[in-house]
Write a protein that holds these residues in place. Sequence first.
Motif, PDB file in Angstrom:
ATOM      1  N   ASP A 266     -14.257   3.372  78.198  1.00  0.00           N
ATOM      2  CA  ASP A 266     -14.812   4.718  78.135  1.00  0.00           C
ATOM      3  C   ASP A 266     -16.193   4.743  78.792  1.00  0.00           C
ATOM      4  N   VAL A 267     -16.472   5.835  79.529  1.00  0.00           N
ATOM      5  CA  VAL A 267     -17.740   5.915  80.268  1.00  0.00           C
ATOM      6  C   VAL A 267     -18.937   5.965  79.334  1.00  0.00           C
ATOM      7  N   ALA A 268     -18.713   6.198  78.037  1.00  0.00           N
ATOM      8  CA  ALA A 268     -19.833   6.187  77.099  1.00  0.00           C
ATOM      9  C   ALA A 268     -20.518   4.827  77.070  1.00  0.00           C
ATOM     10  N   ALA A 269     -19.794   3.779  77.485  1.00  0.00           N
ATOM     11  CA  ALA A 269     -20.385   2.441  77.511  1.00  0.00           C
ATOM     12  C   ALA A 269     -21.495   2.325  78.548  1.00  0.00           C
ATOM     13  N   LEU A 270     -21.574   3.273  79.489  1.00  0.00           N
ATOM     14  CA  LEU A 270     -22.642   3.240  80.493  1.00  0.00           C
ATOM     15  C   LEU A 270     -23.984   3.680  79.921  1.00  0.00           C
ATOM     16  N   GLY A 271     -23.984   4.197  78.700  1.00  0.00           N
ATOM     17  CA  GLY A 271     -25.231   4.549  78.037  1.00  0.00           C
ATOM     18  C   GLY A 271     -25.689   5.961  78.328  1.00  0.00           C
ATOM     19  N   ALA A 272     -26.997   6.166  78.132  1.00  0.00           N
ATOM     20  CA  ALA A 272     -27.562   7.515  78.246  1.00  0.00           C
ATOM     21  C   ALA A 272     -27.620   7.998  79.685  1.00  0.00           C
ATOM     22  N   ARG A 273     -27.394   7.122  80.654  1.00  0.00           N
ATOM     23  CA  ARG A 273     -27.447   7.553  82.055  1.00  0.00           C
ATOM     24  C   ARG A 273     -26.291   8.467  82.424  1.00  0.00           C
ATOM     25  N   VAL A 274     -25.211   8.431  81.672  1.00  0.00           N
ATOM     26  CA  VAL A 274     -24.025   9.217  82.002  1.00  0.00           C
ATOM     27  C   VAL A 274     -23.952  10.443  81.098  1.00  0.00           C
ATOM     28  N   SER A 275     -23.539  11.559  81.668  1.00  0.00           N
ATOM     29  CA  SER A 275     -23.358  12.789  80.896  1.00  0.00           C
ATOM     30  C   SER A 275     -22.123  13.511  81.406  1.00  0.00           C
ATOM     31  N   LEU A 276     -21.463  14.201  80.486  1.00  0.00           N
ATOM     32  CA  LEU A 276     -20.254  14.964  80.811  1.00  0.00           C
ATOM     33  C   LEU A 276     -20.527  16.437  80.572  1.00  0.00           C
ATOM     34  N   GLY A 277     -19.945  17.275  81.416  1.00  0.00           N
ATOM     35  CA  GLY A 277     -20.102  18.720  81.264  1.00  0.00           C
ATOM     36  C   GLY A 277     -18.958  19.454  81.942  1.00  0.00           C
ATOM     37  N   ALA A 278     -18.919  20.758  81.704  1.00  0.00           N
ATOM     38  CA  ALA A 278     -17.873  21.576  82.322  1.00  0.00           C
ATOM     39  C   ALA A 278     -18.089  21.643  83.831  1.00  0.00           C
ATOM     40  N   SER A 279     -17.014  21.572  84.574  1.00  0.00           N
ATOM     41  CA  SER A 279     -17.095  21.654  86.033  1.00  0.00           C
ATOM     42  C   SER A 279     -17.215  23.104  86.465  1.00  0.00           C
ATOM     43  N   GLU A 280     -17.478  23.310  87.776  1.00  0.00           N
ATOM     44  CA  GLU A 280     -17.540  24.668  88.301  1.00  0.00           C
ATOM     45  C   GLU A 280     -16.223  25.401  88.111  1.00  0.00           C
ATOM     46  N   GLN A 281     -15.137  24.661  88.033  1.00  0.00           N
ATOM     47  CA  GLN A 281     -13.815  25.252  87.830  1.00  0.00           C
ATOM     48  C   GLN A 281     -13.636  25.728  86.392  1.00  0.00           C
ATOM     49  N   GLY A 282     -14.462  25.210  85.462  1.00  0.00           N
ATOM     50  CA  GLY A 282     -14.343  25.565  84.058  1.00  0.00           C
ATOM     51  C   GLY A 282     -13.595  24.555  83.228  1.00  0.00           C
ATOM     52  N   VAL A 283     -13.369  23.351  83.761  1.00  0.00           N
ATOM     53  CA  VAL A 283     -12.651  22.320  83.027  1.00  0.00           C
ATOM     54  C   VAL A 283     -13.608  21.651  82.040  1.00  0.00           C
ATOM     55  N   PRO A 284     -13.307  21.637  80.743  1.00  0.00           N
ATOM     56  CA  PRO A 284     -14.182  20.958  79.785  1.00  0.00           C
ATOM     57  C   PRO A 284     -14.321  19.473  80.109  1.00  0.00           C
ATOM     58  N   ASP A 285     -15.573  18.996  80.190  1.00  0.00           N
ATOM     59  CA  ASP A 285     -15.883  17.604  80.534  1.00  0.00           C
ATOM     60  C   ASP A 285     -15.308  17.220  81.895  1.00  0.00           C
ATOM     61  N   GLY A 286     -15.139  18.200  82.757  1.00  0.00           N
ATOM     62  CA  GLY A 286     -14.548  17.918  84.070  1.00  0.00           C
ATOM     63  C   GLY A 286     -15.515  17.339  85.079  1.00  0.00           C
ATOM     64  N   ALA A 287     -16.817  17.342  84.759  1.00  0.00           N
ATOM     65  CA  ALA A 287     -17.826  16.811  85.679  1.00  0.00           C
ATOM     66  C   ALA A 287     -18.530  15.626  85.029  1.00  0.00           C
ATOM     67  N   LEU A 288     -18.564  14.517  85.730  1.00  0.00           N
ATOM     68  CA  LEU A 288     -19.275  13.314  85.278  1.00  0.00           C
ATOM     69  C   LEU A 288     -20.518  13.149  86.140  1.00  0.00           C
ATOM     70  N   VAL A 289     -21.669  13.062  85.501  1.00  0.00           N
ATOM     71  CA  VAL A 289     -22.945  12.901  86.208  1.00  0.00           C
ATOM     72  C   VAL A 289     -23.573  11.590  85.760  1.00  0.00           C
ATOM     73  N   LEU A 290     -23.909  10.751  86.738  1.00  0.00           N
ATOM     74  CA  LEU A 290     -24.524   9.452  86.470  1.00  0.00           C
ATOM     75  C   LEU A 290     -25.906   9.429  87.112  1.00  0.00           C
ATOM     76  N   GLU A 291     -26.923   9.360  86.291  1.00  0.00           N
ATOM     77  CA  GLU A 291     -28.289   9.334  86.795  1.00  0.00           C
ATOM     78  C   GLU A 291     -28.608   7.947  87.347  1.00  0.00           C
ATOM     79  N   ALA A 292     -29.223   7.897  88.510  1.00  0.00           N
ATOM     80  CA  ALA A 292     -29.716   6.657  89.117  1.00  0.00           C
ATOM     81  C   ALA A 292     -28.621   5.590  89.153  1.00  0.00           C
ATOM     82  N   ALA A 293     -27.655   5.779  90.041  1.00  0.00           N
ATOM     83  CA  ALA A 293     -26.544   4.830  90.158  1.00  0.00           C
ATOM     84  C   ALA A 293     -27.053   3.431  90.494  1.00  0.00           C
ATOM     85  N   ALA A 294     -26.461   2.432  89.842  1.00  0.00           N
ATOM     86  CA  ALA A 294     -26.824   1.030  90.073  1.00  0.00           C
ATOM     87  C   ALA A 294     -25.670   0.320  90.757  1.00  0.00           C
ATOM     88  N   ARG A 295     -25.980  -0.853  91.320  1.00  0.00           N
ATOM     89  CA  ARG A 295     -24.933  -1.613  92.009  1.00  0.00           C
ATOM     90  C   ARG A 295     -23.809  -1.987  91.060  1.00  0.00           C
TER      91      ARG A 295
END
Length: 367
Positions: A266-295
């Motif tokens: 589960d992406v929750a293991a990536l910690g606080a850098r990852v967040s989920l939200g509704a996409s522009e299409q309106g899909v619940p948790d359809g957009a995954l945003v990762l702050e400051a991507a690491a190698r």
Amino acid sequence: MARTGIILSLACLFLAGLVPSEAQKGEAERETVVRVSAGAPLTVECRLRPEQRAEWRRDGGALPPEMRPVAEAPAPDGRLTARLRAAAARAHLAGTYTCTPERDQRVRVLVQPPAPAGEASSASPAAEERSSEAARELLFDVRSNITLRCELPNDGGLAYVWKKNGTALEEVWEMKERYQLDHGGAEFKVARAVEDDFGNYSCALAGQPQQQLWDVRGRPHLKLPANSNVVEGQKLKLTCRVIGKPYPRVQWSYSNATDEEGNFTDVAALGARVSLGASEQGVPDGALVLEAAARADAGRYRCAAPRAPAAALTTLRVKDMYAALWPFLGICAEVFVLCAIILVYEKRRTKPDLDDSDTDNHDQKKS
């Protein structure tokens, strides 16, 4: 002295007008609780001033697709009544609904499980007969055909009455000239269904309370780009596109392994850098945003949803932030080496030419 008393009285009245009474506070911040059993019709109401227009939200976000706004209607007190309706309440429709940007009127919807079979109820016999059969769930694919067969006994040759979300089919604008009724009206067909054909359908006989119900839903198909790229340190956004309404909630997972048998976490293991939200299409948790991507974030990302025939996968590549610098430095080094070779060659080629010129001048003097 009298003048001072008048001024003090006016000041007290002014301050009293600024401080709202408890009754005014209660009116301004009113919350209503609506309790409804799962499967029963759901209606949410709020009052508006004549100059206001309803702007519905659920928990501060977009409305579920099943909740359909109804045109405002005049109320006896001179205000307007705004309504939301759903043909059948579901657990995911629960939440706090607001109809104005100020959110001064809140309606909390609580969806309760249906009463167990055999439990005493105060409903009328007709209502018990109408709800005796649960809605059948039917999944359809976009651009496929939908066929519903009404199996109610019709020995008297009565007319069949079809409805979608509680509205007669002939009054549903998006269904006009897109459906046909066969076998005397007992069979409902839609060719090349679209996403908005989902909903609660019912069939009944004219003048009869008993009805047959269907919960028609689009089978969700998920899509992600095959490959995704991001530069190290920059923000990454992955959007899972869904075809098929109502849009389900998406679950995200990832794997650092590159083989097909990699274990996904589960992406929750990536910690606080990852967040989920509704996409522009309106899909619940359809957009995954990762702050400051690491190698270390490179790998395979997957979005999945209930009833989806397959999950969608994308391979993420995280580029070094100096990835564009190294080729540039390499080109500069190559140019420097080539220039050095040319200079050395030209220098060596010019020296023999000078030696030959000196020899020719010496021979001419001897002669």
